[in-house]
Design an enzyme around this catalytic site. Structure first.
Site, PDB file in Angstrom:
ATOM      1  N   GLN A  18       3.733   2.653  -7.153  1.00 10.33           N
ATOM      2  CA  GLN A  18       3.770   1.806  -6.320  1.00 10.33           C
ATOM      3  C   GLN A  18       3.884   2.128  -4.734  1.00 10.33           C
ATOM      4  O   GLN A  18       4.416   1.218  -3.833  1.00 10.33           O
ATOM      5  CB  GLN A  18       4.889   0.630  -6.528  1.00 10.33           C
ATOM      6  CG  GLN A  18       4.619  -0.155  -7.788  1.00 10.33           C
ATOM      7  CD  GLN A  18       3.328  -0.864  -7.748  1.00 10.33           C
ATOM      8  OE1 GLN A  18       2.964  -1.400  -6.644  1.00 10.33           O
ATOM      9  NE2 GLN A  18       2.686  -1.187  -8.851  1.00 10.33           N
ATOM     10  N   SER A  19       3.316   3.282  -4.301  1.00  9.36           N
ATOM     11  CA  SER A  19       3.409   3.568  -2.962  1.00  9.36           C
ATOM     12  C   SER A  19       2.729   2.521  -1.924  1.00  9.36           C
ATOM     13  O   SER A  19       1.593   2.431  -2.021  1.00  9.36           O
ATOM     14  CB  SER A  19       2.737   5.069  -3.011  1.00  9.36           C
ATOM     15  OG  SER A  19       2.362   5.280  -1.350  1.00  9.36           O
TER      16      SER A  19
END
Ligand SMILES: Cc1ncc(COP(=O)(O)O)c(C=O)c1O
Length: 329
Positions: free
Chosen positions: A79-80
């Site tokens: 989920q960067s």
């Protein structure tokens, strides 16, 4: 105030909607009965939902283009926010993008991961291999195909990217002057340290006598302090500012790491609901929700006087929210 220094900024491409708004959070401030709280809206930088990496990418993209590169490679968690903004910056500039993501392909694509795919990035999963090995492999493959990759480190946190937050402090200084507003503290989420390094160096360069407090979302404070000081010192050299004394301006609090990176607890849930309910502003659970939970706790403990002003720097992250829906409701 003393004389300002003159950084020698390298080339920069325009990606961000700047200046980002600087707003008062009067209702939240009254509710907490503590200092006046302001918010700097870097969740509104505009790059595929925005965030702090956009300012760094303005310099990183320009450097990649200067080197004749045609493909961006970077790394992060599934989920960067950094990876998603890098994918958007590449798409908008006509470059390819490969993302090396930690762990295994979840098979379901939501939040930032959904956006990465829509933005056309190539995804590589590390499984249980070292990130650096997979990055090296991806770079080799790209070169074998005749591409010229540009490797961006975790969080865009090198001397090139950090310049984005040095420049952000010039923007902040101008906004504060225009609004005739003084601030005593800047509080925000810190991890790879690039944002904090830029803010600290920018405060020195633009002569803002403010305390700068990073709330760690993962690492021990000593580790982040060391990284931030080293990055800021190296960036000062990169910008032609010579040797500056930086480490005494670097403050990091790791009291709010809880169960670890991205492990959502009641503290983040309360902070997210409080800011949404009193201000209509959305935070994320991994970074800004944790940093705000820290700020709320510090206010409750009486760390600030009522006459002081605290600027909370919203660094983005809201694109991740759908991936955490079951942890937030
Ligand atoms: C929303 C958000 N806030 C804060 C940070 C931390 O910034 P930095 O890595 O520059 O310390 C990040 C990136 O990791 C982020 O995505």
């Amino acid at each position: 105030m003393g004389p300002m220094m003159n950084p020698n900024y390298p080339p920069r491409v325009h990606l961000a909607h700047l200046p980002t708004p600087l707003e008062r959070m009067d209702r939240l401030s009254r509710h907490l009965n503590g200092p006046q709280i302001l918010i700097k809206r870097d969740d509104q930088t505009g790059l595929a939902t925005g965030g702090n990496k956009t300012r760094k990418l303005e310099f990183l993209l320009a450097e990649a283009q200067k080197q004749g590169c045609d493909h961006l490679v970077t790394v992060g968690s599934p989920q960067s926010n950094h990876c998603r903004q890098t994918a958007a910056a590449a798409a908008r500039s006509g470059l390819g993008c490969s993302l090396v993501l930690k762990g295994a392909d979840p098979g379901q694509y939501t939040g930032n991961l959904l956006l990465d795919r829509l933005l056309g990035a190539h995804l590589y999963w590390t499984e249980d291999r070292p990130v650096a090995d997979v990055v090296a492999e991806v770079i080799n493959e790209l070169q074998a195909m005749g591409r010229t990759p540009y490797n961006i480190p975790l969080g865009g946190s090198n001397v090139v990217g950090v310049a984005g937050y040095v420049l952000a402090m010039q923007e902040l200084r101008e906004q504060l002057a225009a609004q005739k507003q003084n601030i005593d503290f800047i509080v925000f989420a810190t991890s790879s340290g690039g944002t904090q390094a830029g803010i600290v160096l920018g405060a020195i360069v633009y002569d803002l006598p403010v305390r700068i407090l990073g709330i760690s979302v993962d690492h021990p404070a000593a580790m982040i302090k060391t990284n931030v000081s080293a990055l800021a010192t190296a960036t000062a050299t990169h910008l032609g500012l010579g040797t500056l004394t930086i480490s005494d301006r670097v403050e990091v609090n790791d009291d709010y790491v809880g169960e670890g990176y991205a492990m959502v607890s009641d503290a983040e849930r309360e902070a997210i609901r409080m800011v949404a309910g009193w201000e209509g502003i959305v935070l994320d659970p991994v970074y800004t929700g944790r940093a705000m939970a820290g700020l709320i706790d510090l206010i409750r403990w009486g760390a600030f006087t009522r006459g002081q002003t605290v600027l909370f720097w919203h660094t983005g992250g809201t694109a991740a929210l759908p991936a955490f829906a079951d942890k937030l409701l």
